[in-house]
Each structure stands twice: as C-alpha cells, then as structure tokens.
Design a protein around this motif. Structure first.
Motif, PDB file in Angstrom:
ATOM      1  N   ASN B 114       0.808  -1.221   0.000  1.00 39.90           N
ATOM      2  CA  ASN B 114       0.000   0.000   0.000  1.00 39.90           C
ATOM      3  C   ASN B 114       0.838   1.267   0.000  1.00 39.90           C
ATOM      4  O   ASN B 114       0.300   2.373   0.022  1.00 39.90           O
ATOM      5  CB  ASN B 114      -0.973  -0.029   1.180  1.00 39.90           C
ATOM      6  CG  ASN B 114      -2.123  -0.998   0.930  1.00 39.90           C
ATOM      7  OD1 ASN B 114      -3.065  -0.678   0.205  1.00 39.90           O
ATOM      8  ND2 ASN B 114      -2.014  -2.206   1.471  1.00 39.90           N
ATOM      9  N   THR B 115       2.166   1.120  -0.030  1.00 43.56           N
ATOM     10  CA  THR B 115       3.090   2.257   0.031  1.00 43.56           C
ATOM     11  C   THR B 115       3.812   2.499  -1.295  1.00 43.56           C
ATOM     12  O   THR B 115       3.853   3.624  -1.796  1.00 43.56           O
ATOM     13  CB  THR B 115       4.180   1.986   1.113  1.00 43.56           C
ATOM     14  OG1 THR B 115       3.555   1.764   2.370  1.00 43.56           O
ATOM     15  CG2 THR B 115       5.138   3.169   1.210  1.00 43.56           C
ATOM     16  N   LYS B 120       1.065   0.828  -7.365  1.00 39.70           N
ATOM     17  CA  LYS B 120      -0.097   1.705  -7.247  1.00 39.70           C
ATOM     18  C   LYS B 120      -1.454   1.008  -7.429  1.00 39.70           C
ATOM     19  O   LYS B 120      -2.369   1.198  -6.627  1.00 39.70           O
ATOM     20  CB  LYS B 120       0.037   2.846  -8.265  1.00 39.70           C
ATOM     21  CG  LYS B 120      -0.894   4.020  -8.049  1.00 39.70           C
ATOM     22  CD  LYS B 120      -0.523   5.158  -9.004  1.00 39.70           C
ATOM     23  CE  LYS B 120      -1.539   6.304  -8.905  1.00 39.70           C
ATOM     24  NZ  LYS B 120      -2.915   5.895  -9.175  1.00 39.70           N
ATOM     25  N   GLN B 132      -4.319   1.237  -3.861  1.00 35.49           N
ATOM     26  CA  GLN B 132      -3.724   1.323  -2.526  1.00 35.49           C
ATOM     27  C   GLN B 132      -4.646   2.109  -1.587  1.00 35.49           C
ATOM     28  O   GLN B 132      -5.396   2.985  -2.028  1.00 35.49           O
ATOM     29  CB  GLN B 132      -2.362   2.011  -2.623  1.00 35.49           C
ATOM     30  CG  GLN B 132      -1.328   1.164  -3.359  1.00 35.49           C
ATOM     31  CD  GLN B 132      -0.011   1.880  -3.590  1.00 35.49           C
ATOM     32  OE1 GLN B 132       0.026   3.110  -3.715  1.00 35.49           O
ATOM     33  NE2 GLN B 132       1.069   1.114  -3.677  1.00 35.49           N
ATOM     34  N   PRO B 134      -4.164   4.303   1.798  1.00 32.15           N
ATOM     35  CA  PRO B 134      -3.150   4.859   2.707  1.00 32.15           C
ATOM     36  C   PRO B 134      -3.381   4.513   4.186  1.00 32.15           C
ATOM     37  O   PRO B 134      -2.414   4.272   4.914  1.00 32.15           O
ATOM     38  CB  PRO B 134      -3.235   6.371   2.455  1.00 32.15           C
ATOM     39  CG  PRO B 134      -3.765   6.480   1.061  1.00 32.15           C
ATOM     40  CD  PRO B 134      -4.712   5.327   0.886  1.00 32.15           C
ATOM     41  N   ASP B 135      -4.658   4.458   4.621  1.00 33.76           N
ATOM     42  CA  ASP B 135      -4.926   4.118   6.030  1.00 33.76           C
ATOM     43  C   ASP B 135      -4.360   2.742   6.412  1.00 33.76           C
ATOM     44  O   ASP B 135      -4.087   2.477   7.589  1.00 33.76           O
ATOM     45  CB  ASP B 135      -6.444   4.104   6.305  1.00 33.76           C
ATOM     46  CG  ASP B 135      -7.024   5.516   6.421  1.00 33.76           C
ATOM     47  OD1 ASP B 135      -6.234   6.486   6.446  1.00 33.76           O
ATOM     48  OD2 ASP B 135      -8.257   5.631   6.478  1.00 33.76           O
ATOM     49  N   ILE B 137      -1.495   1.551   5.610  1.00 35.84           N
ATOM     50  CA  ILE B 137      -0.060   1.633   5.957  1.00 35.84           C
ATOM     51  C   ILE B 137       0.066   1.813   7.469  1.00 35.84           C
ATOM     52  O   ILE B 137       0.822   1.110   8.135  1.00 35.84           O
ATOM     53  CB  ILE B 137       0.620   2.809   5.219  1.00 35.84           C
ATOM     54  CG1 ILE B 137       0.391   2.701   3.717  1.00 35.84           C
ATOM     55  CG2 ILE B 137       2.109   2.846   5.549  1.00 35.84           C
ATOM     56  CD1 ILE B 137       0.817   3.948   2.936  1.00 35.84           C
TER      57      ILE B 137
END
Lengths: 210, 210
Positions: B114-115, B120, B132, B134-135, B137
C-alpha cells in the motif's frame, strides 16, 4: 475431544460441516459471542486470539485456526478423506482451499468487520484494537465479485472446487457463499451458471445443515 | 522438481530456507519480478495467481502457496522434520505458523504493497487490480508492533516459536523480521530481549543464508 464454537459463526460452521461429512463424535460446546464470551479468561486460556472455533483435545492441547483443526481431524480419522489421499492430492486441495479462503472467505469477513457498528474498534479479530477503514468495505466487495468470476471459470471445467472429488475446499466455498449472501447481500451472480449448479449439488448434502 | 522463485522475494526465501534445512535437491529457477515475468503467459500457466514461489513437480503438477509447498516437501521427505512428528505436534506447529504469517508476515507485506509507487494499482498480489489504501499503511505498522510484543511474550517461556524445537514457524518468523527490518524500517525493538536472543540463535543457522 470438544469443539468450542458458535452456531452463527461461519468459521465454526467450516469445522462442523467437516465433522458431519466424516461422521465424527466431537462434543460441541457453545461460546456466546453476543456477550463476548470469547474474551473471557476461561476462553482466552484455550485460545489467546479470542476467536472461535477451538478444538480442545482430551490431553488438554488446544488447536485453533480452522484449516489446522480440519487437517488434524483428517489425520486422526482418515476415513472419508476430504484432503485427497496422496501428497500431491493434499497439495492441490490445500492450495485451492487456501486461495478460496484468502480471496473469498477473508474478503467477506473484511467487508463485515469494517462495516458493523458493534465492531467499531475491532476491525480485525483478535486481542488487539484496530479502527475500521471505510475504503476496505468497497475493496472487499470488489474482491468478492472477482472471487465469483474466478470460481465460475474454474467450475466450468471441474466437478468440484479442487478437482473431481468433494473436498474441504468445497466446504470453504459453500460457507463463503452463504456468508456473502446473508451478511453482505452478495449472492451468486445470475450469470455464474457453473457456480449455481455446483451450489445446488453441494447444498443438498446433509452436512450443509451443520 | 523445480522451484520457481525470486532471490529478493521473502515468500520464496521461506521455501529456500526449508530446502536448506532439510538438505533437499530442488532446482531453483529464477523469475524476474523486475520485468514482471510472473505475469507472462508461461508463468501464469503454472501459477494463475502470478506470484512466486511455485513448486513444479516432474509429473507437471504445480503447487503454489508457501505453507502448502513446505508441507508437501515435508511429506515426501520426512527426514529432519520441521512440522513436528505427531498429529498433535503438527497441529501446534501449523497453528503457530499460520498466526505468525497472518499477524506478522502479512502485515509487513500489506504495509509495503500500500506504500510503494510501483504497486499503485496492485495493492494485493494476484491477477486483479486493487487501489492502494493509505490508512492501511498506518494500521499494518500497528499490527507489526503488536506482532513483536506478542512474540516477545511467547519467546520468554519457549526456546523456539512453536515450542522446544526449531520448526517452520521459526522460518516464517525469521523471514518476517528481516522483511520488516529491510522494507519498512521496523527492526526488533530494543526492549524485546527474548526475541533478540532467539534471532541471534536462528540467524546463525547456515540455512538463513538461503
């Protein structure tokens, strides 16, 4: 041998169906998830992850994790095999079951755990708190849709999920579909004709009532 | 028997270490993830999920999924057992390994997928595209922190991860820690003294170089 389980828990049902298929004598002990009995000291002592089901052996050894419980029961009661009968068959069944679990079962579970208000800080089962992530609801449902299309492609050329014979992978698939139908309103798509034919056949087995 | 693998893939390393521990003769065939060789038609024919590793048997059967490959190799080469030697031992090792994988290994993998900019639209390994989140990560790193604290509690009273003997669960744990250290800068915490002592012992085994 006792199985700690919950009637409404799909993971518990995976083990109950295997027990019914093999005709095993296992005492069922209910765990009341409604009052969070799985977080009680007594239950945590046999399953520190605080999830059902757990198989407690007469010698006190506690076995958690559904596929591990299923494989243990198969090893000690090999009659009516549900994992195949050779190392190669066991590998194909194990691989298929793990993919069904990761792509299908876990996706339905993830959608629910990130949706239900009562699970607000328990988006992942277990002893730790994790906040819900709304984006995961959307993504999990995409995964369930892909699970159905991949399953349709596979069942077009195969009588059962992992090949010619009924196996533990069919149990995981049946439970996943009933779970998706009832909990996130994602029944088998109308267009998935091979999945629908397979479902009728497998849901007609007496074990499906377990 | 051939293992399709990638030198830099932690999942491939889990199988290579088991092969080294057991001293097996398995031909290693590299798959170049840098040019996305795992998505080539030739590779998809042996692994439709497009991930490494895959074990290809001489009879053409292809086995994917790391714990399934490991268990197959143990079954056909039971010398130097890495899953215990009784159904009860195999259940405890299997349960422990699965928890290490779900709570540790999968959390590190989720943080990375997810990073990384190059992943992507491939936040989940396999043939389907997923954006992905972001939450995830943040949440994955919380899970890795909890993995370390749970592991510390466990290793305070146990020589190895699944009990008194080195097992496949130690392999998964070693690979998880090196993966967390190198890929998301989460090495063993200073305070986790039991984990650090265990790590020194296990990393000193020649198999860790595989």
């Amino acid at each position: 041998m006792k199985l700690y389980h919950s009637k409404g828990s799909p993971n518990s049902r995976r083990v109950r169906i295997l027990i019914a298929e093999k005709g095993l004598d296992v005492e069922l002990v209910p765990v009341d998830l409604g009052i969070r009995e799985q977080a009680s000291d007594a239950y945590k002592a046999i399953n520190p992850r605080q999830v059902v089901p757990t198989l407690l052996l007469d010698n006190g050894i506690a076995i958690g994790e559904v596929p591990v419980i299923q494989r243990y029961l198969e090893e000690v009661s090999p009659e009516k095999p549900l994992f195949g009968t050779t190392p190669e068959e066991r590998a194909v069944v194990g691989m298929t079951d793990r993919r069904i679990e990761a792509e299908g079962f876990a996706s339905v579970m993830e959608a629910i755990r990130n949706t239900v208000a009562g699970l607000k800080d328990r988006a992942i089962a277990g002893p730790h708190s994790y906040a819900q992530i709304p984006d995961l609801i959307v993504r999990s449902k995409q995964r369930v849709a892909n699970f159905y299309s991949d399953l349709e492609a596979s069942l077009k050329t195969s009588a059962y999920v992992a090949g010619a014979d009924f196996s533990v992978a069919d149990i995981t698939t049946l439970v996943t579909i009933d779970f998706a139908t009832n909990a996130i309103s994602m029944p088998i798509p109308e267009t998935a004709v091979a999945v629908r034919a397979w479902y009728e056949k497998v849901a007609a087995r007496p074990s499906s009532q377990a």
